[in-house]
Write a protein that holds these residues in place. Sequence first.
Motif, PDB file in Angstrom:
ATOM      1  N   MET A   1     -33.374 -24.198 -11.303  1.00 24.88           N
ATOM      2  CA  MET A   1     -34.252 -23.823 -12.414  1.00 24.88           C
ATOM      3  C   MET A   1     -35.625 -24.454 -12.202  1.00 24.88           C
ATOM      4  O   MET A   1     -35.727 -25.602 -11.785  1.00 24.88           O
ATOM      5  N   GLU A   2     -36.668 -23.701 -12.535  1.00 20.78           N
ATOM      6  CA  GLU A   2     -38.030 -24.178 -12.362  1.00 20.78           C
ATOM      7  C   GLU A   2     -38.554 -24.817 -13.650  1.00 20.78           C
ATOM      8  O   GLU A   2     -38.016 -24.605 -14.732  1.00 20.78           O
ATOM      9  N   ASP A   3     -39.608 -25.616 -13.527  1.00 21.20           N
ATOM     10  CA  ASP A   3     -40.245 -26.216 -14.698  1.00 21.20           C
ATOM     11  C   ASP A   3     -40.813 -25.112 -15.587  1.00 21.20           C
ATOM     12  O   ASP A   3     -41.284 -24.079 -15.096  1.00 21.20           O
ATOM     13  N   PHE A   4     -40.772 -25.318 -16.885  1.00 25.74           N
ATOM     14  CA  PHE A   4     -41.337 -24.292 -17.773  1.00 25.74           C
ATOM     15  C   PHE A   4     -41.764 -24.908 -19.095  1.00 25.74           C
ATOM     16  O   PHE A   4     -41.359 -26.019 -19.462  1.00 25.74           O
ATOM     17  N   LYS A   5     -42.597 -24.149 -19.805  1.00 27.66           N
ATOM     18  CA  LYS A   5     -42.965 -24.453 -21.182  1.00 27.66           C
ATOM     19  C   LYS A   5     -42.578 -23.262 -22.026  1.00 27.66           C
ATOM     20  O   LYS A   5     -42.828 -22.115 -21.649  1.00 27.66           O
ATOM     21  N   PHE A   6     -41.961 -23.503 -23.156  1.00 29.14           N
ATOM     22  CA  PHE A   6     -41.550 -22.408 -24.037  1.00 29.14           C
ATOM     23  C   PHE A   6     -41.907 -22.754 -25.477  1.00 29.14           C
ATOM     24  O   PHE A   6     -41.597 -23.842 -25.952  1.00 29.14           O
ATOM     25  N   LYS A   7     -42.575 -21.833 -26.138  1.00 24.74           N
ATOM     26  CA  LYS A   7     -42.940 -22.011 -27.533  1.00 24.74           C
ATOM     27  C   LYS A   7     -42.640 -20.729 -28.286  1.00 24.74           C
ATOM     28  O   LYS A   7     -43.067 -19.647 -27.890  1.00 24.74           O
ATOM     29  N   SER A   8     -41.908 -20.853 -29.367  1.00 26.72           N
ATOM     30  CA  SER A   8     -41.612 -19.688 -30.205  1.00 26.72           C
ATOM     31  C   SER A   8     -42.373 -19.842 -31.518  1.00 26.72           C
ATOM     32  O   SER A   8     -41.973 -20.612 -32.390  1.00 26.72           O
ATOM     33  N   ALA A   9     -43.494 -19.140 -31.625  1.00 29.55           N
ATOM     34  CA  ALA A   9     -44.393 -19.353 -32.758  1.00 29.55           C
ATOM     35  C   ALA A   9     -44.231 -18.323 -33.871  1.00 29.55           C
ATOM     36  O   ALA A   9     -44.766 -18.497 -34.962  1.00 29.55           O
ATOM     37  N   THR A  10     -43.503 -17.249 -33.610  1.00 34.03           N
ATOM     38  CA  THR A  10     -43.418 -16.148 -34.563  1.00 34.03           C
ATOM     39  C   THR A  10     -42.254 -16.328 -35.530  1.00 34.03           C
ATOM     40  O   THR A  10     -41.107 -16.531 -35.109  1.00 34.03           O
ATOM     41  N   LYS A  11     -42.544 -16.246 -36.805  1.00 29.31           N
ATOM     42  CA  LYS A  11     -41.490 -16.267 -37.810  1.00 29.31           C
ATOM     43  C   LYS A  11     -40.900 -14.862 -37.928  1.00 29.31           C
ATOM     44  O   LYS A  11     -41.633 -13.890 -38.132  1.00 29.31           O
ATOM     45  N   ILE A  12     -39.601 -14.743 -37.785  1.00 34.03           N
ATOM     46  CA  ILE A  12     -38.936 -13.453 -37.894  1.00 34.03           C
ATOM     47  C   ILE A  12     -38.311 -13.312 -39.275  1.00 34.03           C
ATOM     48  O   ILE A  12     -37.553 -14.180 -39.724  1.00 34.03           O
ATOM     49  N   ILE A  13     -38.637 -12.216 -39.949  1.00 37.49           N
ATOM     50  CA  ILE A  13     -38.021 -11.877 -41.233  1.00 37.49           C
ATOM     51  C   ILE A  13     -37.196 -10.624 -40.990  1.00 37.49           C
ATOM     52  O   ILE A  13     -37.741  -9.529 -40.832  1.00 37.49           O
ATOM     53  N   PHE A  14     -35.895 -10.771 -40.919  1.00 35.31           N
ATOM     54  CA  PHE A  14     -35.003  -9.708 -40.461  1.00 35.31           C
ATOM     55  C   PHE A  14     -34.070  -9.286 -41.594  1.00 35.31           C
ATOM     56  O   PHE A  14     -33.404 -10.118 -42.214  1.00 35.31           O
ATOM     57  N   GLY A  15     -34.019  -7.986 -41.870  1.00 31.68           N
ATOM     58  CA  GLY A  15     -33.049  -7.510 -42.849  1.00 31.68           C
ATOM     59  C   GLY A  15     -33.513  -6.312 -43.651  1.00 31.68           C
ATOM     60  O   GLY A  15     -34.653  -5.849 -43.538  1.00 31.68           O
ATOM     61  N   LYS A  16     -32.627  -5.819 -44.478  1.00 33.30           N
ATOM     62  CA  LYS A  16     -32.903  -4.643 -45.291  1.00 33.30           C
ATOM     63  C   LYS A  16     -34.042  -4.914 -46.271  1.00 33.30           C
ATOM     64  O   LYS A  16     -34.077  -5.955 -46.924  1.00 33.30           O
ATOM     65  N   GLY A  17     -34.965  -3.964 -46.335  1.00 29.62           N
ATOM     66  CA  GLY A  17     -36.067  -4.061 -47.289  1.00 29.62           C
ATOM     67  C   GLY A  17     -37.035  -5.194 -47.022  1.00 29.62           C
ATOM     68  O   GLY A  17     -37.855  -5.538 -47.883  1.00 29.62           O
ATOM     69  N   ALA A  18     -36.996  -5.761 -45.829  1.00 27.22           N
ATOM     70  CA  ALA A  18     -37.829  -6.930 -45.539  1.00 27.22           C
ATOM     71  C   ALA A  18     -39.316  -6.639 -45.667  1.00 27.22           C
ATOM     72  O   ALA A  18     -40.113  -7.527 -45.988  1.00 27.22           O
ATOM     73  N   GLU A  19     -39.713  -5.378 -45.434  1.00 26.92           N
ATOM     74  CA  GLU A  19     -41.137  -5.034 -45.509  1.00 26.92           C
ATOM     75  C   GLU A  19     -41.696  -5.188 -46.919  1.00 26.92           C
ATOM     76  O   GLU A  19     -42.916  -5.330 -47.103  1.00 26.92           O
ATOM     77  N   PRO A 170     -47.844 -13.025 -32.674  1.00 26.78           N
ATOM     78  CA  PRO A 170     -47.852 -12.785 -34.127  1.00 26.78           C
ATOM     79  C   PRO A 170     -47.402 -13.998 -34.934  1.00 26.78           C
ATOM     80  O   PRO A 170     -46.509 -14.746 -34.520  1.00 26.78           O
ATOM     81  N   GLU A 171     -48.039 -14.197 -36.084  1.00 30.32           N
ATOM     82  CA  GLU A 171     -47.645 -15.260 -37.000  1.00 30.32           C
ATOM     83  C   GLU A 171     -46.263 -14.979 -37.578  1.00 30.32           C
ATOM     84  O   GLU A 171     -45.454 -15.890 -37.737  1.00 30.32           O
ATOM     85  N   PHE A 172     -46.026 -13.730 -37.903  1.00 33.83           N
ATOM     86  CA  PHE A 172     -44.713 -13.314 -38.401  1.00 33.83           C
ATOM     87  C   PHE A 172     -44.468 -11.876 -37.971  1.00 33.83           C
ATOM     88  O   PHE A 172     -45.400 -11.122 -37.691  1.00 33.83           O
ATOM     89  N   SER A 173     -43.202 -11.522 -37.894  1.00 34.27           N
ATOM     90  CA  SER A 173     -42.821 -10.134 -37.631  1.00 34.27           C
ATOM     91  C   SER A 173     -41.654  -9.771 -38.529  1.00 34.27           C
ATOM     92  O   SER A 173     -40.659 -10.498 -38.595  1.00 34.27           O
ATOM     93  N   ILE A 174     -41.819  -8.659 -39.207  1.00 31.25           N
ATOM     94  CA  ILE A 174     -40.797  -8.178 -40.133  1.00 31.25           C
ATOM     95  C   ILE A 174     -39.978  -7.103 -39.433  1.00 31.25           C
ATOM     96  O   ILE A 174     -40.513  -6.101 -38.955  1.00 31.25           O
ATOM     97  N   LEU A 175     -38.681  -7.323 -39.370  1.00 34.61           N
ATOM     98  CA  LEU A 175     -37.764  -6.418 -38.679  1.00 34.61           C
ATOM     99  C   LEU A 175     -36.705  -5.924 -39.664  1.00 34.61           C
ATOM    100  O   LEU A 175     -35.793  -6.669 -40.046  1.00 34.61           O
ATOM    101  N   ASN A 176     -36.841  -4.702 -40.086  1.00 35.05           N
ATOM    102  CA  ASN A 176     -35.839  -4.059 -40.933  1.00 35.05           C
ATOM    103  C   ASN A 176     -35.183  -2.955 -40.123  1.00 35.05           C
ATOM    104  O   ASN A 176     -35.818  -1.930 -39.846  1.00 35.05           O
ATOM    105  N   PRO A 177     -33.928  -3.131 -39.730  1.00 34.12           N
ATOM    106  CA  PRO A 177     -33.259  -2.111 -38.907  1.00 34.12           C
ATOM    107  C   PRO A 177     -33.230  -0.730 -39.538  1.00 34.12           C
ATOM    108  O   PRO A 177     -33.095   0.273 -38.823  1.00 34.12           O
ATOM    109  N   GLU A 178     -33.377  -0.642 -40.856  1.00 34.33           N
ATOM    110  CA  GLU A 178     -33.426   0.666 -41.513  1.00 34.33           C
ATOM    111  C   GLU A 178     -34.604   1.494 -41.027  1.00 34.33           C
ATOM    112  O   GLU A 178     -34.583   2.728 -41.129  1.00 34.33           O
ATOM    113  N   MET A 179     -35.641   0.831 -40.523  1.00 33.75           N
ATOM    114  CA  MET A 179     -36.794   1.550 -39.991  1.00 33.75           C
ATOM    115  C   MET A 179     -36.395   2.464 -38.837  1.00 33.75           C
ATOM    116  O   MET A 179     -37.037   3.489 -38.579  1.00 33.75           O
TER     117      MET A 179
END
Length: 387
Positions: A1-19, A170-179
């Motif tokens: 495995m190689e050296d790496f930097k990882f940052k997860s900055a996006t807040k995920i809002i997942f679910g029905k009617g999330a929008e 993105p600061e946040f991403s809204i994921l509604n599978p109904e879309m």
Amino acid sequence: MEDFKFKSATKIIFGKGAEDTVGEHVAKHSRKVLIHYGGEYLKEFGILDRVIQSLEKSGVEYVVLDGVVPNPRLSLVYKGIKICKEENIDFVLAIGGGSSIDSSKAIALGTKYDGDVWDFYCGKASPKSALKVGTILTIPGSGSEMSESSIITNEKGNLKFGIDCELIVPEFSILNPEMCYTIPPYLMSCGIADILSHLFERYFTTTKSSILSDHLLEGAMKALLEVAPNIKKEPKNYDYCSEIMWLATVSHNGMLDAGRTSDWGSHRIEHEISALYDITHGAGMAIVFPAWMKYVKNENIDRFVQLATRVFGVKCENDKQLVANKGIACLEDFFKSLGLNTTLTEAGVPVDKFEEMAQKAVGDSEYVGRFKRIGKNDIVEILKLSV
């Protein structure tokens, strides 16, 4: 495995009617936003109205800019930048798939820059600041909702370039599978091909030891192969849509290639096809990847044997070439089962500009890709294999 930097900055809002909660998330960052989207389906299914109602409820002002198309255009980005500067907008809200999100990211970069935003995409300048971006994902596939990437097409010269920049995660991403219920079957198939292509780009690596990532990538591929035929039969099954939407996000948020090199040669080739002929990116990847695999497989035949046996269930035989070829054939069959073409001829794409596409793909470099460094002549041969 190689050296790496990882940052997860996006807040995920997942679910029905999330929008319906988008207003409260935007209000934490801004009081005036640009809503950026493409597609009448957002109005037809009431998605845009619900977003606007949520923003108004949270006291957020907005300006709307529609018109995004696949392979998002620089001309529309310029229009969005002008609006943001004139209206003192400090946040861009993308609604849609990768095209809307990538276009929004470009607007966010250009608004904070006195020069031409295209400078960033062609490598003439590096961004120092950007507006913040949020997304409401309606078409899974690109993974742009949680990535640092943006790809834009410049109509002048049919150029399609990308940029990777932490400023536009993105600061946040809204994921509604109904879309997903609103997505035409062909576009869903293209999205699935796009997801698989992102997994492949990470899977074909020169890193010697990356066992965990191998198994994570293979698990994601197998999940996609399992869910894809089911969602074709039941396009409004919430559970299947959930799997596809989350697979798209995870495949391109940087986690699965942490500690390993990725390739990206195939994407550079496809970008030239879609830049010239405006085909959907996922459809282009279904054509390019099998051809690329046939051309480079001998660079590390064991990697192709591993893919064939672990992911596609090809039985292990003494002939590695045979096993690898069967794996590639399984991939082509999978794309065909989705209703996608696997050759340029089937897709109605002209085959008389291979030299031009190859030259644009390498640009000022001698090669693209890392699994196997491929130059202009290699790309021409790959394109010939895709006819």
